[in-house]
Design a protein around this motif. Structure first.
Motif, PDB file in Angstrom:
ATOM      1  N   SER A   1       0.822  -1.210   0.000  1.00  0.00           N
ATOM      2  CA  SER A   1       0.000   0.000   0.000  1.00  0.00           C
ATOM      3  C   SER A   1       0.855   1.259   0.000  1.00  0.00           C
ATOM      4  O   SER A   1       1.997   1.267   0.459  1.00  0.00           O
TER       5      SER A   1
ATOM      6  N   GLU B   1       1.840   8.052  -7.500  1.00  0.00           N
ATOM      7  CA  GLU B   1       1.792   7.345  -6.230  1.00  0.00           C
ATOM      8  C   GLU B   1       1.699   5.835  -6.388  1.00  0.00           C
ATOM      9  O   GLU B   1       1.520   5.122  -5.405  1.00  0.00           O
TER      10      GLU B   1
ATOM     11  N   CYS C   1       3.313   0.596  -5.349  1.00  0.00           N
ATOM     12  CA  CYS C   1       2.255   0.875  -4.369  1.00  0.00           C
ATOM     13  C   CYS C   1       0.855   0.899  -4.958  1.00  0.00           C
ATOM     14  O   CYS C   1       0.016   1.686  -4.552  1.00  0.00           O
TER      15      CYS C   1
ATOM     16  N   ARG D   1       5.089   4.938   2.165  1.00  0.00           N
ATOM     17  CA  ARG D   1       5.555   6.191   2.766  1.00  0.00           C
ATOM     18  C   ARG D   1       6.333   5.934   4.052  1.00  0.00           C
ATOM     19  O   ARG D   1       7.326   6.611   4.349  1.00  0.00           O
TER      20      ARG D   1
ATOM     21  N   ALA E   1       0.350   3.849   1.872  1.00  0.00           N
ATOM     22  CA  ALA E   1       0.577   4.290   3.253  1.00  0.00           C
ATOM     23  C   ALA E   1       1.821   3.637   3.836  1.00  0.00           C
ATOM     24  O   ALA E   1       2.633   4.295   4.495  1.00  0.00           O
TER      25      ALA E   1
END
Length: 483
Positions: free
Chosen positions: A232, A458, A255, A237, A234
């Protein structure tokens, strides 16, 4: 048949099985029926420290083997994977809930193909000599990074693990692999086979555990030289933050995505296109980072085409993963099932039109989600923007090429896209302008180990597969010799 009591459920560190230093374990549940498959050792910081130390100790000797010697070790592993392919397929199906036919046909053969590709490639890669003056010799050599931390997701656990560890090992790195806690079993078994194949102790280590413990410890470890992560955004990151907070290690991320299939009114054989759209969202229960989760269809053919799509979606058979006739199995876990259902509910609330909901499957107490299709989805809706990671298709209608391109590029992701058209100029133009790492033209999900996989935006910054992965797993050293 596999016996649950015989399932590998330990850490694999420095060439041997061991339990977590803490003694902690976690439950590995069957998505098929919710029953306990086994309890698995839950590694944490202490275990990551041991695994990284073992990998570091093995790194010099492994990197100094000739490419031919590393090639031979990896080919021995390939032979063992081949001889254990049915066992690996059974493990993968039981651990993830995917249909056994798909594990046999796709996951295990593709993992084997990956390891074989990098084994065969590594002694055929040459370094470079720079063009310099006659009194200088400048060489450019590819050297291993050192210790690679590989963190892999639960949807294709063995295949994606091989995407990461095979090029890393081929170049001369050592690896600490952290499988997803939902699907650790094939990773552990692979490490056992690697040791049986003769890979030296410490070259491949596997530490199952939770992301916030084992995963974070791997990302923060000062003696890990790079992290290769699929999962993912999240968590991606977090790994970038871990690198910043430790030793500025390289971080390669994949991701996820929100990939569109764009169908124009000049597309040939709409029934074949509709079948590809259905497969793009139903395969692996939609738990695919490059799933075609958005359908953009030209308004002039939308009504007719949607009937074809729904007919093909209806042919995907939700059922027992053990049954050879099943084409859609179980979702990975109860929490993920609930998340997907919540996003479906959000689609309703935001005004998308539910046009299809497949038959439920209640014969087993597992985690099953019927295919779901929403029409008239606008760009601002959550189901048009968020990666659902389930069999949920969001359909948007468009009129012009410009509108289609704006819709396709209208998310923060950029992993993949498809264009269906008989116009060569349109195919070239959109392939150029789509913000995606892979663009398929008149097909969906065509691929091979020979081409890179990764995304824009992203969706991440890394590339798995192909010879380009060897560059990712190495660093360049210049030697400038003055005569």
């Amino acid at each position: 048949m596999l016996n649950n009591n015989a399932l590998s459920n330990h850490l694999w560190v420095n060439g041997r099985a061991c339990q977590a230093r803490s003694g902690e374990q976690f439950e590995c549940l069957s998505p098929r029926d919710g029953t306990l498959l086994t309890t698995v050792a839950a590694g944490d910081k202490a275990d990551i420290d041991l695994a990284v130390s073992a990998a570091r100790a093995a790194a010099d000797d492994w990197s100094r083997l000739s490419p031919q010697e590393r090639r031979q070790h990896l080919l021995h592993l390939v032979d063992l994977m081949e001889s254990h392919r049915e066992e690996l397929a059974q493990l993968e199906s039981r651990d993830t809930g995917k249909p056994i036919t798909h594990a046999r046909r796709d996951d295990i053969p593709l993992a084997i193909r990956c390891v074989r590709f990098y084994a065969e490639a590594i002694d055929k890669c040459y370094d470079q000599i720079a063009p310099t003056a006659s009194d200088v010799l400048a060489t450019i050599r590819r050297e291993p990074l050192g210790v690679i931390g590989a963190v892999v997701p639960w949807n294709f656990p063995l295949m994606i693990a091989c995407w990461k560890l095979a090029p890393a090992l081929a170049v001369g790195n050592t690896v600490v692999l952290k499988p997803a806690e939902q699907s650790p079993l094939t990773a552990i078994r692979l490490a056992e086979l690697a040791t049986e194949a003769g890979l030296p102790d410490g070259v491949l280590n596997v530490v199952p555990g939770y992301g916030e413990t084992a995963g974070a410890s791997l990302g923060l470890h000062p003696d890990v030289d790079a992290i290769s992560f699929t999962g993912s955004g999240a968590v991606g990151r977090l790994f970038q933050r871990y690198a910043s907070d430790s030793n500025m290690k390289a971080v390669f991320l994949e991701c996820g995505g929100k990939s569109p299939q764009i169908v124009f009114d000049d597309a040939e054989n709409l029934d074949e296109v509709a079948a590809a759209v259905a497969q793009g969202i139903c395969y692996n229960q939609g738990q695919v980072c490059s799933a075609g989760s958005r359908l953009l269809v030209q308004r002039s053919i939308a009504d007719e085409f949607m009937q074809r799509v729904l007919a093909h979606v209806d042919r995907w058979q939700l059922g027992d993963p053990k049954d050879d006739s099943t084409t859609m199995g179980a979702m990975i876990e109860r929490q993920h099932l609930a998340r997907v259902q919540n996003l479906i509910d959000t689609g309703h609330e935001q005004g998308a039109e539910l046009v299809y909901r497949g038959q439920s499957f209640d014969s087993l107490e597992g985690f099953y989600m019927p295919a779901t299709v929403f029409d008239h989805v606008s760009r601002g809706m959550t189901i048009a923007q968020e990666e659902i990671f389930g069999p949920v298709l969001a359909v948007t209608r468009f009129d012009s090429d410009e509108e289609a391109l704006a819709e396709a590029n209208g998310t923060r992701y950029g992993l993949a896209a498809a264009v269906w058209t008989s116009s060569l100029s349109r195919a070239h133009r959109l392939s150029r302008d789509l913000k995606a790492g892979t663009v398929w033209v008149n097909n969906y999900d065509g691929s091979d180990i020979t081409v890179p996989f990764g995304g824009f935006g992203e969706s991440g910054n890394g590339r798995d597969k192909s010879l380009h992965a060897l560059d990712k797993m190495s660093q360049l050293k210049t030697t400038w010799i003055k005569f």
